[in-house]
Design a protein around this motif. Structure first.
Motif, PDB file in Angstrom:
ATOM      1  N   ASP A  17       0.842  -1.195   0.000  1.00 29.92           N
ATOM      2  CA  ASP A  17       0.000   0.000   0.000  1.00 29.92           C
ATOM      3  C   ASP A  17       0.880   1.249   0.000  1.00 29.92           C
ATOM      4  O   ASP A  17       1.477   1.603   1.002  1.00 29.92           O
ATOM      5  N   ARG A  18       0.956   1.927  -1.141  1.00 31.56           N
ATOM      6  CA  ARG A  18       1.805   3.121  -1.269  1.00 31.56           C
ATOM      7  C   ARG A  18       1.233   4.304  -0.499  1.00 31.56           C
ATOM      8  O   ARG A  18       1.956   5.218  -0.137  1.00 31.56           O
ATOM      9  N   ASN A  19      -0.075   4.300  -0.253  1.00 31.55           N
ATOM     10  CA  ASN A  19      -0.671   5.379   0.533  1.00 31.55           C
ATOM     11  C   ASN A  19      -0.148   5.372   1.966  1.00 31.55           C
ATOM     12  O   ASN A  19      -0.054   6.428   2.595  1.00 31.55           O
ATOM     13  N   ALA A  20       0.204   4.206   2.465  1.00 37.76           N
ATOM     14  CA  ALA A  20       0.734   4.100   3.822  1.00 37.76           C
ATOM     15  C   ALA A  20       2.062   4.841   3.924  1.00 37.76           C
ATOM     16  O   ALA A  20       2.321   5.536   4.922  1.00 37.76           O
ATOM     17  N   LEU A  21       2.896   4.729   2.913  1.00 38.75           N
ATOM     18  CA  LEU A  21       4.157   5.463   2.902  1.00 38.75           C
ATOM     19  C   LEU A  21       3.895   6.965   2.877  1.00 38.75           C
ATOM     20  O   LEU A  21       4.558   7.734   3.575  1.00 38.75           O
ATOM     21  N   GLY A  22       2.910   7.383   2.115  1.00 36.15           N
ATOM     22  CA  GLY A  22       2.531   8.798   2.058  1.00 36.15           C
ATOM     23  C   GLY A  22       2.068   9.312   3.412  1.00 36.15           C
ATOM     24  O   GLY A  22       2.393  10.437   3.802  1.00 36.15           O
ATOM     25  N   GLU A  23       1.322   8.490   4.134  1.00 31.83           N
ATOM     26  CA  GLU A  23       0.874   8.892   5.470  1.00 31.83           C
ATOM     27  C   GLU A  23       2.048   9.024   6.428  1.00 31.83           C
ATOM     28  O   GLU A  23       2.096   9.956   7.235  1.00 31.83           O
ATOM     29  N   LEU A  24       2.994   8.090   6.357  1.00 29.13           N
ATOM     30  CA  LEU A  24       4.194   8.205   7.194  1.00 29.13           C
ATOM     31  C   LEU A  24       4.976   9.465   6.828  1.00 29.13           C
ATOM     32  O   LEU A  24       5.472  10.164   7.717  1.00 29.13           O
ATOM     33  N   PHE A  25       5.079   9.750   5.546  1.00 31.18           N
ATOM     34  CA  PHE A  25       5.769  10.957   5.107  1.00 31.18           C
ATOM     35  C   PHE A  25       5.089  12.195   5.676  1.00 31.18           C
ATOM     36  O   PHE A  25       5.750  13.074   6.234  1.00 31.18           O
ATOM     37  N   ASP A  26       3.781  12.269   5.534  1.00 33.66           N
ATOM     38  CA  ASP A  26       3.036  13.425   6.048  1.00 33.66           C
ATOM     39  C   ASP A  26       3.205  13.574   7.553  1.00 33.66           C
ATOM     40  O   ASP A  26       3.312  14.685   8.070  1.00 33.66           O
ATOM     41  N   ARG A  27       3.258  12.478   8.234  1.00 29.90           N
ATOM     42  CA  ARG A  27       3.352  12.477   9.696  1.00 29.90           C
ATOM     43  C   ARG A  27       4.729  12.901  10.190  1.00 29.90           C
ATOM     44  O   ARG A  27       4.855  13.618  11.172  1.00 29.90           O
ATOM     45  N   TYR A  28       5.786  12.449   9.522  1.00 32.75           N
ATOM     46  CA  TYR A  28       7.139  12.625  10.060  1.00 32.75           C
ATOM     47  C   TYR A  28       8.064  13.540   9.269  1.00 32.75           C
ATOM     48  O   TYR A  28       9.113  13.941   9.786  1.00 32.75           O
ATOM     49  N   SER A  29       7.742  13.881   8.040  1.00 38.46           N
ATOM     50  CA  SER A  29       8.692  14.644   7.234  1.00 38.46           C
ATOM     51  C   SER A  29       9.048  16.017   7.808  1.00 38.46           C
ATOM     52  O   SER A  29      10.226  16.392   7.749  1.00 38.46           O
ATOM     53  N   PRO A  30       8.111  16.788   8.374  1.00 40.20           N
ATOM     54  CA  PRO A  30       8.545  18.089   8.910  1.00 40.20           C
ATOM     55  C   PRO A  30       9.599  17.963  10.015  1.00 40.20           C
ATOM     56  O   PRO A  30      10.610  18.677  10.000  1.00 40.20           O
ATOM     57  N   ALA A  31       9.384  17.060  10.946  1.00 47.39           N
ATOM     58  CA  ALA A  31      10.338  16.892  12.049  1.00 47.39           C
ATOM     59  C   ALA A  31      11.649  16.284  11.561  1.00 47.39           C
ATOM     60  O   ALA A  31      12.736  16.695  11.999  1.00 47.39           O
ATOM     61  N   LEU A  32      11.578  15.326  10.636  1.00 43.36           N
ATOM     62  CA  LEU A  32      12.802  14.722  10.107  1.00 43.36           C
ATOM     63  C   LEU A  32      13.601  15.726   9.277  1.00 43.36           C
ATOM     64  O   LEU A  32      14.832  15.717   9.309  1.00 43.36           O
ATOM     65  N   TYR A  33      12.895  16.599   8.570  1.00 40.25           N
ATOM     66  CA  TYR A  33      13.582  17.639   7.810  1.00 40.25           C
ATOM     67  C   TYR A  33      14.420  18.505   8.761  1.00 40.25           C
ATOM     68  O   TYR A  33      15.592  18.764   8.510  1.00 40.25           O
ATOM     69  N   GLU A  34      13.811  18.950   9.844  1.00 40.61           N
ATOM     70  CA  GLU A  34      14.533  19.786  10.804  1.00 40.61           C
ATOM     71  C   GLU A  34      15.692  19.027  11.456  1.00 40.61           C
ATOM     72  O   GLU A  34      16.756  19.585  11.694  1.00 40.61           O
ATOM     73  N   PHE A  35      15.488  17.752  11.727  1.00 40.99           N
ATOM     74  CA  PHE A  35      16.535  16.922  12.318  1.00 40.99           C
ATOM     75  C   PHE A  35      17.747  16.825  11.384  1.00 40.99           C
ATOM     76  O   PHE A  35      18.887  17.039  11.796  1.00 40.99           O
ATOM     77  N   ILE A  36      17.487  16.519  10.121  1.00 41.19           N
ATOM     78  CA  ILE A  36      18.568  16.399   9.144  1.00 41.19           C
ATOM     79  C   ILE A  36      19.248  17.753   8.949  1.00 41.19           C
ATOM     80  O   ILE A  36      20.475  17.833   8.886  1.00 41.19           O
ATOM     81  N   TYR A  37      18.450  18.813   8.879  1.00 46.27           N
ATOM     82  CA  TYR A  37      19.032  20.148   8.701  1.00 46.27           C
ATOM     83  C   TYR A  37      19.974  20.508   9.847  1.00 46.27           C
ATOM     84  O   TYR A  37      21.044  21.084   9.621  1.00 46.27           O
ATOM     85  N   ARG A  38      19.610  20.162  11.064  1.00 50.81           N
ATOM     86  CA  ARG A  38      20.485  20.452  12.204  1.00 50.81           C
ATOM     87  C   ARG A  38      21.809  19.696  12.094  1.00 50.81           C
ATOM     88  O   ARG A  38      22.831  20.160  12.580  1.00 50.81           O
ATOM     89  N   ILE A  39      21.798  18.560  11.442  1.00 55.04           N
ATOM     90  CA  ILE A  39      23.034  17.784  11.280  1.00 55.04           C
ATOM     91  C   ILE A  39      23.905  18.351  10.165  1.00 55.04           C
ATOM     92  O   ILE A  39      25.114  18.504  10.337  1.00 55.04           O
TER      93      ILE A  39
END
Length: 96
Positions: A17-39
């Motif tokens: 189910d590719r929609n499940a990956l999209g939901e995980l992306f929507d849920r976590y991408s903002p915080a992961l973006y900031e995490f990676i940026y800090r690194i």
């Protein structure tokens, strides 16, 4: 309507189910973006590395142990990819 748990989304993704990956992306991408940026400190590269994290999720989902938090697993992938980028650029060589 209640939202699906992270583990439910991983199970659905494992079943194709590719929609499940999209939901995980929507849920976590903002915080992961900031995490990676800090690194790494580069917004353009951060966006590229975040894409790489979510490209790896389907293939690496089999490594996730069912009782461990998906959030921590995603942060681990993000850290691994960000540090790999820094190693590739030779930016870790200057650290004590």
């Amino acid at each position: 309507m209640t939202s699906k748990s992270d583990h439910d989304l991983i199970l659905e993704m494992r079943e194709g189910d590719r929609n499940a990956l999209g939901e995980l992306f929507d849920r976590y991408s903002p915080a992961l973006y900031e995490f990676i940026y800090r690194i790494i400190g580069d917004r353009d590269q951060t966006a590229r590395l975040l894409e790489e994290v979510f490209q790896r999720v389907p293939a690496d989902a089999s490594t996730l142990v069912d009782h461990l938090p998906v959030r921590g697993w995603l942060y681990g992938l993000a850290r691994e990819i960000a540090l790999g980028f820094l190693r590739q650029k030779g930016w870790l060589d200057a650290l004590p």
